[in-house]
Write a protein that holds these residues in place. Structure first.
Motif, PDB file in Angstrom:
ATOM      1  N   SER A  64       3.778   1.931  10.344  1.00  0.00           N
ATOM      2  CA  SER A  64       4.536   2.089   8.966  1.00  0.00           C
ATOM      3  C   SER A  64       5.247   1.146   8.583  1.00  0.00           C
ATOM      4  O   SER A  64       5.190   0.656   7.163  1.00  0.00           O
ATOM      5  CB  SER A  64       5.231   3.349   9.442  1.00  0.00           C
ATOM      6  OG  SER A  64       6.049   3.746   8.169  1.00  0.00           O
ATOM      7  N   ALA A  65       5.681   0.365   9.203  1.00  0.00           N
ATOM      8  CA  ALA A  65       6.304  -0.783   8.970  1.00  0.00           C
ATOM      9  C   ALA A  65       5.719  -1.768   8.385  1.00  0.00           C
ATOM     10  O   ALA A  65       5.910  -2.475   7.452  1.00  0.00           O
ATOM     11  CB  ALA A  65       6.977  -1.584  10.078  1.00  0.00           C
ATOM     12  N   GLU A  66       4.147  -1.972   9.122  1.00  0.00           N
ATOM     13  CA  GLU A  66       3.361  -3.028   8.459  1.00  0.00           C
ATOM     14  C   GLU A  66       3.029  -2.544   7.051  1.00  0.00           C
ATOM     15  O   GLU A  66       2.795  -3.438   6.396  1.00  0.00           O
ATOM     16  CB  GLU A  66       2.034  -3.040   9.349  1.00  0.00           C
ATOM     17  CG  GLU A  66       0.978  -3.951   9.092  1.00  0.00           C
ATOM     18  CD  GLU A  66       1.304  -5.367   9.079  1.00  0.00           C
ATOM     19  OE1 GLU A  66       0.452  -6.170   8.210  1.00  0.00           O
ATOM     20  OE2 GLU A  66       2.106  -5.955   9.562  1.00  0.00           O
ATOM     21  N   ASN A  67       2.761  -1.375   6.968  1.00  0.00           N
ATOM     22  CA  ASN A  67       2.160  -0.781   5.571  1.00  0.00           C
ATOM     23  C   ASN A  67       3.209  -1.290   4.581  1.00  0.00           C
ATOM     24  O   ASN A  67       2.809  -1.095   3.311  1.00  0.00           O
ATOM     25  CB  ASN A  67       2.018   0.498   5.798  1.00  0.00           C
ATOM     26  CG  ASN A  67       1.250   1.387   4.700  1.00  0.00           C
ATOM     27  OD1 ASN A  67       1.937   1.401   3.687  1.00  0.00           O
ATOM     28  ND2 ASN A  67       0.080   1.713   4.847  1.00  0.00           N
ATOM     29  N   GLU A  68       4.623  -1.188   4.745  1.00  0.00           N
ATOM     30  CA  GLU A  68       5.471  -1.121   3.936  1.00  0.00           C
ATOM     31  C   GLU A  68       5.469  -2.457   3.102  1.00  0.00           C
ATOM     32  O   GLU A  68       5.670  -2.556   1.745  1.00  0.00           O
ATOM     33  CB  GLU A  68       6.842  -1.077   4.233  1.00  0.00           C
ATOM     34  CG  GLU A  68       7.334   0.097   4.965  1.00  0.00           C
ATOM     35  CD  GLU A  68       7.398   1.101   3.990  1.00  0.00           C
ATOM     36  OE1 GLU A  68       8.036   0.984   2.912  1.00  0.00           O
ATOM     37  OE2 GLU A  68       6.780   2.327   4.381  1.00  0.00           O
ATOM     38  N   THR A  69       4.908  -3.632   3.625  1.00  0.00           N
ATOM     39  CA  THR A  69       5.015  -5.014   2.899  1.00  0.00           C
ATOM     40  C   THR A  69       3.575  -5.711   2.893  1.00  0.00           C
ATOM     41  O   THR A  69       3.615  -6.890   2.388  1.00  0.00           O
ATOM     42  CB  THR A  69       6.124  -5.703   3.565  1.00  0.00           C
ATOM     43  OG1 THR A  69       5.712  -5.688   4.891  1.00  0.00           O
ATOM     44  CG2 THR A  69       7.673  -5.132   3.455  1.00  0.00           C
ATOM     45  N   SER A  70       2.699  -5.091   3.241  1.00  0.00           N
ATOM     46  CA  SER A  70       1.450  -5.932   3.415  1.00  0.00           C
ATOM     47  C   SER A  70       0.589  -6.252   2.168  1.00  0.00           C
ATOM     48  O   SER A  70       0.793  -5.291   1.412  1.00  0.00           O
ATOM     49  CB  SER A  70       0.561  -5.227   4.692  1.00  0.00           C
ATOM     50  OG  SER A  70      -0.127  -3.989   4.154  1.00  0.00           O
ATOM     51  N   LEU A  71       0.095  -7.334   2.060  1.00  0.00           N
ATOM     52  CA  LEU A  71      -0.719  -7.503   0.879  1.00  0.00           C
ATOM     53  C   LEU A  71      -1.586  -6.285   0.698  1.00  0.00           C
ATOM     54  O   LEU A  71      -1.626  -5.776  -0.470  1.00  0.00           O
ATOM     55  CB  LEU A  71      -1.419  -8.960   0.970  1.00  0.00           C
ATOM     56  CG  LEU A  71      -2.388  -9.080  -0.106  1.00  0.00           C
ATOM     57  CD1 LEU A  71      -1.860  -9.169  -1.458  1.00  0.00           C
ATOM     58  CD2 LEU A  71      -3.111 -10.522   0.322  1.00  0.00           C
ATOM     59  N   LEU A  72      -2.575  -6.027   1.512  1.00  0.00           N
ATOM     60  CA  LEU A  72      -3.651  -5.004   1.430  1.00  0.00           C
ATOM     61  C   LEU A  72      -3.099  -3.576   1.073  1.00  0.00           C
ATOM     62  O   LEU A  72      -3.664  -3.062   0.395  1.00  0.00           O
ATOM     63  CB  LEU A  72      -4.398  -5.039   2.481  1.00  0.00           C
ATOM     64  CG  LEU A  72      -5.441  -6.277   2.768  1.00  0.00           C
ATOM     65  CD1 LEU A  72      -6.365  -6.436   4.049  1.00  0.00           C
ATOM     66  CD2 LEU A  72      -5.924  -7.248   1.342  1.00  0.00           C
ATOM     67  N   ASN A  73      -2.109  -3.377   1.597  1.00  0.00           N
ATOM     68  CA  ASN A  73      -1.640  -2.008   1.486  1.00  0.00           C
ATOM     69  C   ASN A  73      -0.471  -1.947   0.304  1.00  0.00           C
ATOM     70  O   ASN A  73      -0.597  -0.912  -0.662  1.00  0.00           O
ATOM     71  CB  ASN A  73      -1.052  -1.182   2.746  1.00  0.00           C
ATOM     72  CG  ASN A  73      -1.988  -1.063   3.698  1.00  0.00           C
ATOM     73  OD1 ASN A  73      -1.915  -1.758   4.790  1.00  0.00           O
ATOM     74  ND2 ASN A  73      -2.857  -0.098   3.518  1.00  0.00           N
ATOM     75  N   ALA A  74       0.559  -2.759   0.417  1.00  0.00           N
ATOM     76  CA  ALA A  74       1.666  -2.446  -0.467  1.00  0.00           C
ATOM     77  C   ALA A  74       1.192  -3.059  -1.819  1.00  0.00           C
ATOM     78  O   ALA A  74       1.830  -2.867  -2.884  1.00  0.00           O
ATOM     79  CB  ALA A  74       2.818  -3.255   0.196  1.00  0.00           C
ATOM     80  N   TYR A  75       0.439  -4.304  -1.858  1.00  0.00           N
ATOM     81  CA  TYR A  75       0.208  -4.958  -3.069  1.00  0.00           C
ATOM     82  C   TYR A  75      -1.150  -4.881  -3.621  1.00  0.00           C
ATOM     83  O   TYR A  75      -1.367  -5.372  -4.620  1.00  0.00           O
ATOM     84  CB  TYR A  75       0.769  -6.268  -3.040  1.00  0.00           C
ATOM     85  CG  TYR A  75       1.990  -6.443  -2.789  1.00  0.00           C
ATOM     86  CD1 TYR A  75       3.175  -6.527  -3.787  1.00  0.00           C
ATOM     87  CD2 TYR A  75       2.924  -6.583  -1.488  1.00  0.00           C
ATOM     88  CE1 TYR A  75       4.366  -6.514  -3.527  1.00  0.00           C
ATOM     89  CE2 TYR A  75       4.158  -6.594  -1.207  1.00  0.00           C
ATOM     90  CZ  TYR A  75       4.896  -6.513  -2.326  1.00  0.00           C
ATOM     91  OH  TYR A  75       6.146  -6.659  -2.346  1.00  0.00           O
ATOM     92  N   TYR A  76      -2.037  -3.978  -2.817  1.00  0.00           N
ATOM     93  CA  TYR A  76      -3.437  -3.795  -3.305  1.00  0.00           C
ATOM     94  C   TYR A  76      -3.888  -2.332  -3.308  1.00  0.00           C
ATOM     95  O   TYR A  76      -3.761  -1.739  -4.619  1.00  0.00           O
ATOM     96  CB  TYR A  76      -4.209  -4.548  -2.570  1.00  0.00           C
ATOM     97  CG  TYR A  76      -5.851  -4.444  -2.907  1.00  0.00           C
ATOM     98  CD1 TYR A  76      -6.228  -4.657  -4.129  1.00  0.00           C
ATOM     99  CD2 TYR A  76      -6.632  -4.006  -1.922  1.00  0.00           C
ATOM    100  CE1 TYR A  76      -7.623  -4.710  -4.458  1.00  0.00           C
ATOM    101  CE2 TYR A  76      -8.043  -3.779  -2.525  1.00  0.00           C
ATOM    102  CZ  TYR A  76      -8.383  -4.357  -3.550  1.00  0.00           C
ATOM    103  OH  TYR A  76      -9.679  -4.010  -3.932  1.00  0.00           O
ATOM    104  N   GLU A  77      -3.924  -1.748  -2.175  1.00  0.00           N
ATOM    105  CA  GLU A  77      -4.424  -0.434  -2.170  1.00  0.00           C
ATOM    106  C   GLU A  77      -3.436   0.570  -2.751  1.00  0.00           C
ATOM    107  O   GLU A  77      -3.993   1.358  -3.758  1.00  0.00           O
ATOM    108  CB  GLU A  77      -4.746  -0.054  -0.947  1.00  0.00           C
ATOM    109  CG  GLU A  77      -5.659   1.400  -0.856  1.00  0.00           C
ATOM    110  CD  GLU A  77      -4.652   2.696  -0.812  1.00  0.00           C
ATOM    111  OE1 GLU A  77      -5.323   3.714  -1.048  1.00  0.00           O
ATOM    112  OE2 GLU A  77      -3.203   2.691  -0.519  1.00  0.00           O
ATOM    113  N   ARG A  78      -2.103   0.687  -2.709  1.00  0.00           N
ATOM    114  CA  ARG A  78      -1.339   1.501  -3.148  1.00  0.00           C
ATOM    115  C   ARG A  78      -1.123   1.397  -4.825  1.00  0.00           C
ATOM    116  O   ARG A  78      -1.126   2.401  -5.354  1.00  0.00           O
ATOM    117  CB  ARG A  78       0.106   1.612  -2.350  1.00  0.00           C
ATOM    118  CG  ARG A  78       1.022   2.853  -2.604  1.00  0.00           C
ATOM    119  CD  ARG A  78       1.807   3.029  -1.246  1.00  0.00           C
ATOM    120  NE  ARG A  78       2.544   1.959  -0.867  1.00  0.00           N
ATOM    121  CZ  ARG A  78       2.633   1.328   0.235  1.00  0.00           C
ATOM    122  NH1 ARG A  78       1.667   1.584   1.197  1.00  0.00           N
ATOM    123  NH2 ARG A  78       3.400   0.491   0.314  1.00  0.00           N
ATOM    124  N   PRO A  79      -0.901   0.448  -5.355  1.00  0.00           N
ATOM    125  CA  PRO A  79      -0.726   0.067  -6.639  1.00  0.00           C
ATOM    126  C   PRO A  79      -2.287   0.526  -7.489  1.00  0.00           C
ATOM    127  O   PRO A  79      -2.087   1.291  -8.460  1.00  0.00           O
ATOM    128  CB  PRO A  79      -0.555  -1.414  -6.837  1.00  0.00           C
ATOM    129  CG  PRO A  79       0.103  -1.719  -5.762  1.00  0.00           C
ATOM    130  CD  PRO A  79      -0.464  -1.047  -4.480  1.00  0.00           C
TER     131      PRO A  79
END
Length: 270
Positions: A50-65
């Motif tokens: 969960s902590a990794e997911n908050e700020t990672s490029l692939l999750n926080a700045y790619y997949e979620r947006p």
């Protein structure tokens, strides 16, 4: 539940990082019955992931947006977050005015989601491989963020997601990109096969074995249409604009900013 795919060395259009240090590929012939019984158990790595997911490029700045862009204006819409994990997408959708319900197979992930969303959040332990604990036609949208690639057979899960959607409702999906999977598979990999790969993830001092199913694009499309969905959008989006500023080294050799990583669908229930 979310995931982070591996990249292919020398491919400038594949995910913009080498395999993270916390991911170790595992050969199938080294996995015993006990390990298979515990496959995809996120409870032990929930806090770290969960902590990794908050700020990672692939999750926080790619997949979620990308998922939020595809969802568009969700104010007042009833949305089911299938495989909600610790709830970052649920929270973002709720902030945009949606009425969100979430479920996940990991009780620990749901505990983290409840911390984020509050005690009154509608969160349930459920598994996409089983019948879902919801009536027919109660949601305007379902979001399935990086969850379907954990499943070998999509038939029953897609039928359940179709069942809980209103007529004309949307299923918004992200999965590991099948061609990125093919590029990272090494010599002899068959793009047209439905095949499973395994990773060992170590996060927060704990380790879990994850298994992912890759299938070609035509197999995904066939599964969606067989379940009663019409494909409205297939998307290979760029990352969020802020990614370039936050990860300048990653984009130094990618002038367009585009790369293969996840594949996104908007499907409409016929």
């Amino acid at each position: 539940m979310t995931s982070t795919p591996k990249s292919s060395a020398g491919q400038t259009d594949t995910p913009p990082s080498n395999t993270p240090s916390w991911i170790r590929p595992v050969a199938e012939d080294s996995i015993g019955p006990a390990e298979r019984a515990a496959l995809n158990d996120y409870d032990g790595i929930a806090e770290g992931y969960s902590a990794e997911n908050e700020t990672s490029l692939l999750n926080a700045y790619y997949e979620r947006p990308a998922m939020l862009d595809l969802a568009g204006d969700v104010a007042g819409r009833r949305i089911l977050d299938a495989g909600c994990g610790s709830g970052p997408l649920s929270a973002a959708l709720r902030d945009r005015g949606a009425v969100v319900t979430g479920f996940d197979s990991s009780a620990k992930m749901l505990e983290l989601a409840r911390r984020r969303l509050g005690d009154d959040a509608d969160l349930r332990v459920a598994d996409l491989r089983d019948p879902l604990p919801f009536p027919d036609a109660v949601f305007d949208d379902v979001v399935a963020s990086l969850v379907l690639h954990y499943l070998e057979d999509w038939t029953a899960p897609l039928a359940e997601l179709r069942r809980v959607l209103t007529p004309g409702g949307r299923l918004i999906v992200s999965v590991n990109h099948p061609f990125a999977d093919y590029l990272s598979g090494g010599p002899g990999t068959n793009y047209f096969a439905t095949r499973q790969t395994f990773d060992e993830w170590t996060l927060g001092g704990n380790t879990a074995l994850l298994g992912f199913w890759s299938r070609p694009l035509h197999a995904m499309a066939d599964a969606f249409t067989a379940a009663g969905f019409r494909i409205v959008t297939i998307s290979e989006p760029p990352p969020a604009p802020a990614a370039r500023e936050l990860f300048p080294d990653v984009f130094a050799d990618r002038p367009s900013g585009a790369f293969l990583c996840f594949l996104f669908f908007v499907l409409q229930a016929d």
